[in-house]
Write a protein that holds these residues in place. Structure first.
Motif, short mmCIF file in Angstrom:
data_model
loop_
_atom_site.label_atom_id
_atom_site.label_comp_id
_atom_site.label_asym_id
_atom_site.label_seq_id
_atom_site.Cartn_x
_atom_site.Cartn_y
_atom_site.Cartn_z
N GLY A 105 0.88 -0.83 0.12
CA GLY A 105 0.31 0.24 0.10
C GLY A 105 1.09 1.18 -0.08
O GLY A 105 -0.08 2.15 -0.14
N ASP A 106 2.12 1.33 0.55
CA ASP A 106 2.67 2.64 -0.08
C ASP A 106 3.19 2.78 -1.17
O ASP A 106 3.35 1.99 -2.49
N GLN A 107 3.40 3.89 -1.29
CA GLN A 107 3.60 4.46 -2.45
C GLN A 107 4.93 5.32 -2.54
O GLN A 107 5.43 5.74 -1.72
N ALA A 177 -1.40 -2.31 -4.52
CA ALA A 177 0.05 -1.19 -5.46
C ALA A 177 -1.88 -0.67 -6.44
O ALA A 177 -2.68 -1.62 -7.11
N ARG A 178 -1.80 0.21 -7.43
CA ARG A 178 -2.33 0.92 -8.33
C ARG A 178 -1.85 0.63 -9.14
O ARG A 178 -2.74 0.61 -10.44
N HIS A 179 -0.60 0.18 -9.93
CA HIS A 179 -0.54 -0.20 -11.17
C HIS A 179 0.86 -1.63 -11.32
O HIS A 179 0.65 -1.96 -10.02
N SER A 180 0.59 -2.43 -12.18
CA SER A 180 1.19 -3.69 -12.42
C SER A 180 2.78 -2.91 -12.62
O SER A 180 3.34 -2.36 -13.86
N CYS A 201 12.59 -7.08 -11.57
CA CYS A 201 12.80 -5.72 -11.72
C CYS A 201 14.36 -5.28 -10.86
O CYS A 201 14.78 -5.60 -10.79
N ALA A 202 14.50 -3.86 -11.62
CA ALA A 202 15.74 -3.33 -11.54
C ALA A 202 15.16 -1.56 -10.65
O ALA A 202 16.16 -0.68 -10.46
N ASN A 203 14.73 -1.61 -9.68
CA ASN A 203 14.74 -0.04 -8.66
C ASN A 203 14.83 -1.05 -7.59
O ASN A 203 14.92 -2.00 -7.16
N GLU A 204 16.16 -0.63 -7.10
CA GLU A 204 16.74 -1.05 -5.98
C GLU A 204 15.63 -0.86 -4.59
O GLU A 204 16.21 -1.66 -3.79
N PHE A 205 15.05 -0.46 -4.63
CA PHE A 205 14.10 0.41 -3.56
C PHE A 205 12.45 -0.43 -3.63
O PHE A 205 11.28 -0.58 -2.69
N CYS A 218 3.46 -2.78 -7.09
CA CYS A 218 4.24 -2.52 -5.90
C CYS A 218 4.04 -0.50 -6.20
O CYS A 218 3.52 -0.26 -7.04
N GLY A 219 3.95 -0.72 -5.15
CA GLY A 219 4.07 1.28 -4.75
C GLY A 219 4.79 1.88 -5.43
O GLY A 219 5.36 3.49 -5.46
N ALA A 220 6.55 1.61 -6.33
CA ALA A 220 7.42 2.05 -6.28
C ALA A 220 7.61 1.75 -8.02
O ALA A 220 8.49 2.14 -8.94
N HIS A 221 6.38 2.28 -8.58
CA HIS A 221 6.44 1.99 -10.12
C HIS A 221 6.35 3.10 -10.74
O HIS A 221 6.28 4.14 -10.25
N SER A 222 6.94 3.38 -11.74
CA SER A 222 7.75 4.69 -12.02
C SER A 222 6.82 5.53 -13.03
O SER A 222 6.68 7.08 -12.72
#
Length: 254
Positions: A105-107, A177-180, A201-205, A218-222
């Motif tokens: 649920g985090d953004q 999450a809002r996005h896939s 996934c290439a996002n370190e967070f 997840c909430g770290a979508h670009s």
């Protein structure tokens, strides 16, 4: 009027400075020093001794007019001393965030100038950083040089594990999450038979380096946008002296 005449008189006005604090309802501790502040002012310092303000000190600024022998109080302030207990320096959120902090649920919005992302129409020169040789890429893609490859059953088992696991669409993170992942700039589709359903996934967070379902999210979508506004609301200073102490009554007094 010179500093030599006015400053000593003001530096010696310890009683005037202490009286100003007492008049404010404070109980200052020992006088710890005084310092001339220009020609017609001096600052006096006293131990504060207030609960919750370890190492803080009272500062009273006194002044004297050139034509008068009267000493007046210009300012009273509570200031941190050398060993005062202070709040840590504020650090912007984008410098505090660390891998593993993202929860369901985090953004987490990527900065507008994030060097890890580019517009979709820009050529990213998508070649392997491990083997830029084109022949090597072709060989790896069709399995040349490897004695054994995954069977249909092997691929199906892997797909089922990844789809049903922590990085599949049914996980708590994905449900919040809002996005896939399929529309995320950090998503790297894998080659081969599972290309349409999975990537890395290439996002370190986020799920950095993990095989994720195209339907995971997840909430770290670009495409997550940063929150708007000026930050935390501004509040007036808290007045410790305005707290009313109420005696607690026992059950027998009720």
């Amino acid at each position: 009027m010179s500093v030599a005449f006015e400053s000593p008189r003001l530096v010696d006005a310890v009683d005037v400075a202490r009286a100003a604090l007492v008049a404010e309802g404070e109980q200052p501790g020992p006088h710890t020093g005084a310092r001339a502040e220009g020609e017609y002012a001096a600052a006096h310092y006293f131990d504060a001794g207030l609960p919750g303000y370890r190492g803080w000190q009272w500062c009273v600024v006194v002044a004297g007019a050139p034509e008068s022998s009267e000493v007046t109080v210009s300012e009273v302030a509570l200031l941190p001393g050398g060993g005062a207990l202070l709040a840590p320096d504020w650090v912007p959120w984008n410098e505090r965030i660390a891998p593993g902090d993202l929860g369901p649920g985090d953004q987490l919005a990527a900065p507008a100038d994030d060097p890890r992302l580019v517009p979709g129409q820009i050529d990213t020169e998508d070649v392997s950083p491990l083997d830029a040789d084109e022949v090597g890429q072709v060989n790896a893609a069709i399995g040349l040089g490897r004695k054994r490859l995954l069977s249909f059953e092997g691929r199906a088992d892997a797909a089922a594990r990844w789809f049903d696991g922590d990085f599949g669409p049914a996980s708590p993170m994905a449900r919040g999450a809002r996005h896939s992942c399929g529309s995320c700039g950090f998503y790297l589709p894998i080659a081969g038979a599972l290309h349409a359903g999975f990537g890395v996934c290439a996002n370190e967070f986020a799920a950095d380096g993990r095989a994720v379902s195209v339907e995971y999210g997840c909430g770290a979508h670009s495409d997550v946008t940063a929150p708007t506004g000026a930050g935390s609301p501004a509040y007036d200073a808290f007045d410790d002296g305005a707290v009313e102490i109420v005696a607690r009554t026992g059950a027998s007094d009720a």
